[in-house]
Design a protein around this motif. Structure first.
Motif, short mmCIF file in Angstrom:
data_model
loop_
_atom_site.label_atom_id
_atom_site.label_comp_id
_atom_site.label_asym_id
_atom_site.label_seq_id
_atom_site.Cartn_x
_atom_site.Cartn_y
_atom_site.Cartn_z
N PRO A 126 4.35 2.51 -6.15
CA PRO A 126 5.04 2.49 -4.91
C PRO A 126 4.11 2.86 -3.70
O PRO A 126 3.07 3.84 -4.00
CB PRO A 126 6.13 3.62 -5.01
CG PRO A 126 5.55 4.57 -5.93
CD PRO A 126 4.98 3.68 -6.97
N THR A 127 4.22 2.05 -2.77
CA THR A 127 3.11 2.35 -1.50
C THR A 127 3.97 2.78 -0.44
O THR A 127 5.36 2.53 -0.30
CB THR A 127 2.74 1.10 -1.03
OG1 THR A 127 3.44 -0.04 -0.80
CG2 THR A 127 1.48 0.49 -2.15
N GLU B 100 0.26 14.80 3.93
CA GLU B 100 -1.13 14.50 3.48
C GLU B 100 -1.05 13.59 2.11
O GLU B 100 -1.93 12.87 2.04
CB GLU B 100 -1.98 15.78 3.01
CG GLU B 100 -3.16 15.72 2.36
CD GLU B 100 -3.94 16.98 2.02
OE1 GLU B 100 -4.89 17.01 1.32
OE2 GLU B 100 -3.39 18.16 2.57
N ARG B 101 0.02 13.69 1.49
CA ARG B 101 0.19 12.90 0.39
C ARG B 101 0.54 11.43 0.92
O ARG B 101 -0.31 10.41 0.24
CB ARG B 101 1.35 13.21 -0.44
CG ARG B 101 1.68 12.53 -1.84
CD ARG B 101 2.98 12.74 -2.42
NE ARG B 101 3.11 12.11 -3.67
CZ ARG B 101 4.17 12.39 -4.70
NH1 ARG B 101 4.79 13.22 -4.23
NH2 ARG B 101 4.39 11.61 -5.57
N SER C 241 -2.49 8.56 -0.02
CA SER C 241 -1.87 7.25 -0.55
C SER C 241 -2.15 5.91 0.07
O SER C 241 -2.70 4.93 -0.56
CB SER C 241 -0.33 7.41 -1.01
OG SER C 241 0.07 6.29 -1.63
N THR C 242 -2.11 5.94 1.19
CA THR C 242 -2.19 4.82 2.27
C THR C 242 -3.78 4.48 2.16
O THR C 242 -4.27 3.30 2.10
CB THR C 242 -1.76 5.19 3.53
OG1 THR C 242 -0.26 5.31 3.59
CG2 THR C 242 -2.16 3.92 4.58
N ALA D 64 -8.34 1.34 0.10
CA ALA D 64 -9.62 1.36 -0.59
C ALA D 64 -9.64 0.21 -1.86
O ALA D 64 -10.56 -0.46 -2.09
CB ALA D 64 -9.91 2.73 -1.30
N ARG D 65 -8.24 0.10 -2.31
CA ARG D 65 -8.04 -0.97 -3.38
C ARG D 65 -8.17 -2.39 -2.89
O ARG D 65 -8.66 -3.33 -3.42
CB ARG D 65 -6.79 -0.85 -4.18
CG ARG D 65 -6.91 0.42 -5.24
CD ARG D 65 -5.55 0.57 -5.82
NE ARG D 65 -4.28 0.78 -5.24
CZ ARG D 65 -3.70 1.76 -4.96
NH1 ARG D 65 -4.22 3.02 -5.09
NH2 ARG D 65 -2.60 1.71 -4.41
#
Length: 291
Positions: free
Chosen positions: A47-48, A270-271, A275-276, A281-282
């Motif tokens: 999940p994003t 922060e999480r 994650s974003t 980066a990916r």
């Protein structure tokens, strides 16, 4: 499976619609005081962060609305709802909730009075909601250009703050422990402006200014400022865009910490921020590095 109490749901919807008429954005809550609708992304393998951009219900306060048609649709999707939450930090009231908890070993009301005496402010007449456990929620209105974060016992033991990204259980809501009710004489009041001295205490301590790493230069500083300028509804999008530009220009790794700090200051956790940035980066990784 959730038990459906149609009368409680009907009453909760009526109270929610009444709150919406006063400019308060609402969502349905279950008897546990949690959002009644679960995330539509809970079964996604990777999940994003999504704040409702997908168009489906189940994003907590990001579903909150003052539009009667949408509110009715939210409650229709959650027929087990017995209460409603009021999103904080949104136009026009920019609501701030002062939650005085009775479960703490410290008298939270006395702690608030002590703070008021020490910092020379007075709590104005405002909406007060009584909780089933004997606690109180004080409703205050904040400035439109200030983001008050959520916190637990940071101001004083037993005093929690509901700010941007948080919500308050609305009066008339029925929970496992009883019904939330407006204190006598406060139901028709509007949330009073938060005293400036108290507002200063609610904001995070000023961070020591650290220049961006030399490798990032002005470009890195500009990306950080771009994230800091985000308003509710665009924080995640701005962070993702800035992180993509950082990685495309070879300064992604050096800029992770400044970008995370900037995103947290706008209201993301922060999480969520990390994650974003990881997604960016990916997305920008060259083909040879992708799995």
């Amino acid at each position: 499976m959730a038990t459906i109490d149609r009368r409680a749901t009907t009453l909760a919807l009526a109270h929610a619609l009444s709150a919406a008429e006063r400019g308060l954005a609402v969502i349905p809550l279950s008897r546990t005081k949690l959002p009644a609708l679960r995330s539509p992304h809970r079964d996604d393998p990777d999940p994003t962060p999504c704040h409702g951009e997908c168009g489906r219900f189940g994003h907590g306060v990001y579903d909150a609305s003052t539009e009667p048609r949408r509110i009715r649709a939210l409650f229709a999707a959650a027929p087990w709802a017995t209460g409603y939450g009021i999103a904080c930090g949104l136009h026009p009231h920019h609501l701030i909730g002062i939650d005085l908890d009775t479960k703490s070993a410290t008298d939270s009301s006395a702690a608030l009075r002590e703070l008021a005496l020490r910092h020379l402010f007075t709590i104005p007449d405002t909406v007060v909601v009584l909780t089933p456990s004997g606690g109180r929620h004080l409703w205050l209105s904040g400035p439109p250009d200030v983001v008050v974060p959520n916190s637990a016992s940071r101001l004083a033991p037993g005093i929690d703050i509901r700010g941007a990204g948080g919500y308050l259980v609305g009066p008339g809501s029925r929970t496992e422990h009883g019904v939330y009710e407006t204190a006598p004489g406060t139901a028709r009041l509007a949330p009073a402006p938060c005293p400036s001295e108290l507002l200063r205490l609610l904001l995070p301590p000023a961070r020591t200014s650290h220049p961006a790493p030399s490798a990032t230069g002005r470009q890195g500083q500009g990306l950080v400022q771009f994230v800091l300028a985000a308003h509710a509804g665009q924080r995640n999008t701005r962070l993702f865009w800035a992180a993509c530009r950082a990685y495309e220009n070879g300064i992604g790794p050096q800029l992770i910490t400044p970008l995370v700090q900037a995103a947290v200051r706008t209201g993301l956790t922060e999480r969520e921020a990390r994650s974003t940035i990881a997604s960016a980066a990916r997305m920008t990784a060259p083909p040879s590095r992708q799995p």
